[in-house]
Design a protein around this motif. Structure first.
Motif: not given
Length: 722
Positions: A522-528, A564-573, A584-588
């Motif tokens: 599933p897409a959300p699991l892949t994003l995680a 920056l990578a840690v912050l982006y990874g947290a946003v993706l989670l 590219l739009q994890p908070l959509q």
């Protein structure tokens, strides 16, 4: 004697009937004169079954106060006449425009002499005719009143009836094109967006009108819009159901206004044109799809040109998302060589990888095409994807130093005399990875691939089809040779940097493993998973390391990029927890409550051939065109189309009222294969268009990814063109 009398009576009856069918010249060829501000218009109405010769027409003024220029006439239909030779003729309706060169002041009426000659289709040709007509320049407070003002001005300020203010006229440009010419009175304007045309009866369907650009206007009611002043010329393509002649009746919808005065309610005007007989030579040239054009090149083109063309096309395909994942694979192999890597060895390994990929791609593609199978779908079985993803995880673990990949000792001892130790960068292992990459990673459908497979499957020319496949594969491998060789030159030869470089490639391998599993998860699991990978990579870069006052620049940069990578990874989670799908739009998802997913196309899903036939029949009955999208979860280009093309407002406008169907062939079961084989499709993404009668417009097939702007133009032509 009795028989002779009956025969004479029959002939007399036929002669009487023929006499009744023959019209007088003034009945067969009617005309109407009309004064314009700068010209005189002669409108000829020609009876069905009759025609006028263009070259036999003539016009001159009989009044001294009026001087006319040469007549302006539209092109006629070419006609080879028994007596006059090559001529042009008019049928139905034609308008001659006579420019006014000079007109005396106060001239209210003038006499014109008209000359013409025509024939009837039954074989009768009329003698040359000469007509005299009177034209008035003071038609109900018209042109003269507007020029002179005074008492006539009050009448001119009164709004005209809509049929007088706006005068559309339909005429044929050729058997497959219709023109609608608008004459708009001065001081009035026509809304461009209000124009619509539909067929009432007749042997042709109208395509999308080609509307010229209008004059921008800020309208009180409609806002920013475009309008037409004075005149407008609109062309409409026709799709003929039969080449036979017939009467085409149309309904034209429009709306206009008088400047600084009233706006008329929406109007409907009926138009009619006589369609002449059509032939295949009259029809506009049908477009040829890119894959069909390439197939013709493979079959009939010069072999050297074929190889050069497909090498170039492969080079272009190398920069698509389906091929780019091979870059970190090959770079990881080179990095795995450690201190033993040299430029020569890096080139040799890169060439081995490319040849392994090219040979496997060619053999597998040719075999599957010859057998009538879908190579792409066959290689997307879950167990194959999981196995390859597991291989990438193993390679990543090797890069992190968990173990060293090498062949069994028994095989190593036999091959020890042939070269280096068999590690992850050996030639055999490199060739195997190249073969796996060809089979699983690069299985995107594109027009060059479809062209090659089509030649093998349908034309039976395995040699030429396979050569084009091999040339395309080598073209795809050219950037890999450059990257692999340069990696061997640029990578550090020894020391702690080598460990960091191998670790970086380890993360790339893990990213490839997630990219492979994306087709199943599933897409959300892949994003995680991506979020966790990026977060850990940030830690690897030193996000949480303590810096001393004298820490080097590299350590400071590493910590900065790591944070920056840690912050982006947290946003993706966080995005994954919210159900987001796009890295590219994890908070959509936070904005979704306000406007929803209104930008996504809404497809109606079908599964079987019977489903498709039923939907096409219903759409045909409703007069709606259809777009059918073949999609699969494991298709990278399909997801690109969904994300970047189908969400574009221009694309959605071009699709208009078309019925949107989607066939999900992810399972590749018997129903999916039957649907693919129905149209001879090798795999997704492939998009088909059907006209309002349910027939596929094969020349407009789309294979592979297409950018939004190009797809909007393509879809508009496919669904609404002639």
């Amino acid at each position: 004697m009795r028989l002779l009398c009956l025969s004479l009576l029959g002939l007399a009856a036929l002669a009487s009937q023929a006499a009744e069918d023959i019209l007088k010249p003034e009945e067969a060829f009617r005309y109407e004169l009309r004064a314009m501000p700068d010209a005189v218009e002669v409108r000829w109405r020609i009876a069905p079954g009759h025609y006028l010769y263009k070259q036999r027409m003539g016009y001159r003024s009989l009044s001294e106060g009026l001087v006319l220029g040469d007549a302006e006439l539209p092109p006629g239909k070419p006609y080879e006449d028994e007596f006059f030779g090559h001529m042009e003729i008019y049928r139905g309706e034609v308008v001659a425009r006579l420019p006014i060169v000079a007109r005396a002041d106060g001239l209210k009426t003038a006499e014109l002499e008209l000359r013409s000659q025509g024939c009837a289709d039954i074989g009768l040709c009329y003698p040359p005719q000469k007509w005299t007509g009177t034209i008035s320049f003071d038609q109900g407070g018209g042109a003269l009143a507007r020029l002179l003002g005074g008492a006539g001005r009050a009448a001119a300020d009164e709004p005209l009836p809509p049929e007088q203010a706006f005068r559309p006229r339909a005429r044929l440009l050729d058997p497959f094109r219709l023109a609608i010419d608008w004459e708009i009175e001065p001081g009035y304007y026509l809304y461009r967006d209000s124009l619509a045309l539909r067929r009432i009866t007749g042997p042709a369907e109208t395509g999308r009108p080609k509307l010229p650009a209008g004059t921008p206007k800020q309208d009180e009611h409609f806002g920013e819009t475009e309008v037409y002043y004075d005149a407008a010329h609109i062309e409409v393509p026709l799709s003929r159901a039969t080449p036979a002649p017939g009467l085409l009746e149309l309904e034209l919808a429009w709306q206009g206004c008088k400047e600084d005065s009233i706006c008329y309610p929406p109007q409907l005007t009926r138009l009619a044109v006589d369609l002449p007989p059509a032939s295949a030579g009259d029809a506009p040239a049908a477009p040829i799809s890119e894959q069909d054009r390439l197939s013709r090149l493979i079959v009939g083109g010069n072999l050297a040109l074929v190889i050069a063309t497909f090498t170039g096309l492969g080079l272009l395909l190398a920069f698509t998302p389906c091929v780019l994942p091979m870059v970190p694979i090959l770079s990881g192999i080179i990095a795995g060589q450690g201190e033993d890597v040299t430029t020569g060895r890096a080139f040799a390994l890169s060439l081995t990888y490319v040849l392994g990929m090219a040979v496997t791609y060619t053999l597998a593609g040719a075999a599957f095409a010859a057998a009538g199978g879908q190579l792409q779908a066959a290689l997307q079985k879950p167990w194959i994807i999981i196995t390859v993803a597991g291989l990438f995880v193993a390679l990543a673990a090797s890069m992190f130093g968990a173990f060293e990949l090498q062949m069994p000792a028994a095989i190593q001892s036999r091959l020890s005399g042939l070269g280096d130790r068999q590690r992850s960068g050996t030639f055999i292992g490199t060739a195997i990875l190249g073969a796996l990459s060809a089979l699983v990673v690069t299985t995107c459908v594109a027009p060059p691939l479809v062209a090659s497979l089509t030649v093998i499957a349908r034309a039976g020319d395995v040699l030429r089809g396979a050569l084009s496949l091999f040339a395309m594969s080598l073209g795809m491998g050219i950037p890999l040779l450059v990257v692999g060789t340069s990696a061997g030159r640029l990578l550090p030869k020894a020391g702690p940097w080598m460990t960091k470089v191998k670790g970086a490639f380890g993360f790339l391998m893990l990213g490839l493993a997630i990219w492979m599993l994306e087709r199943l998860l599933p897409a959300p699991l892949t994003l995680a998973l991506y979020g966790a990978l990026v977060f850990v990579a940030g830690v690897f870069l030193g996000a949480f390391n303590t810096l001393a006052a004298n820490s080097p620049v590299a350590a400071r940069l590493g910590k900065g990029f790591g944070l920056l990578a840690v912050l982006y990874g947290a946003v993706l989670l966080i995005g994954a927890l919210g159900g987001a799908r796009d890295p590219l739009q994890p908070l959509q998802f936070a904005l979704r409550a306000g406007d929803g997913d209104q930008h996504e196309l809404r497809f109606e899903r079908i599964k079987t051939v019977a489903d498709l036939d039923a939907v096409l029949l219903a759409a045909s009955s409703a007069g709606r065109p259809v777009m059918l999208d073949f999609y699969a979860d494991w298709c990278v280009s399909c997801k690109e189309m969904e994300r970047y093309t189908f969400t574009d407002p221009g694309v959605q406008a071009a699709l208009g009222d078309a019925l949107l169907l989607q066939a999900d062939v992810s399972a590749n079961d018997a129903a999916d294969q039957a649907l693919l084989q129905r149209f001879g499709i090798f795999g997704p993404p492939t998009i088909l268009f059907f006209d309002a009668s349910g027939r596929e417009r094969e020349a407009y097939r789309v294979v592979g990814y297409m950018p939004a702007d190009e797809f909007a133009r393509h879809a508009g032509a496919a669904l609404h063109g002639a």
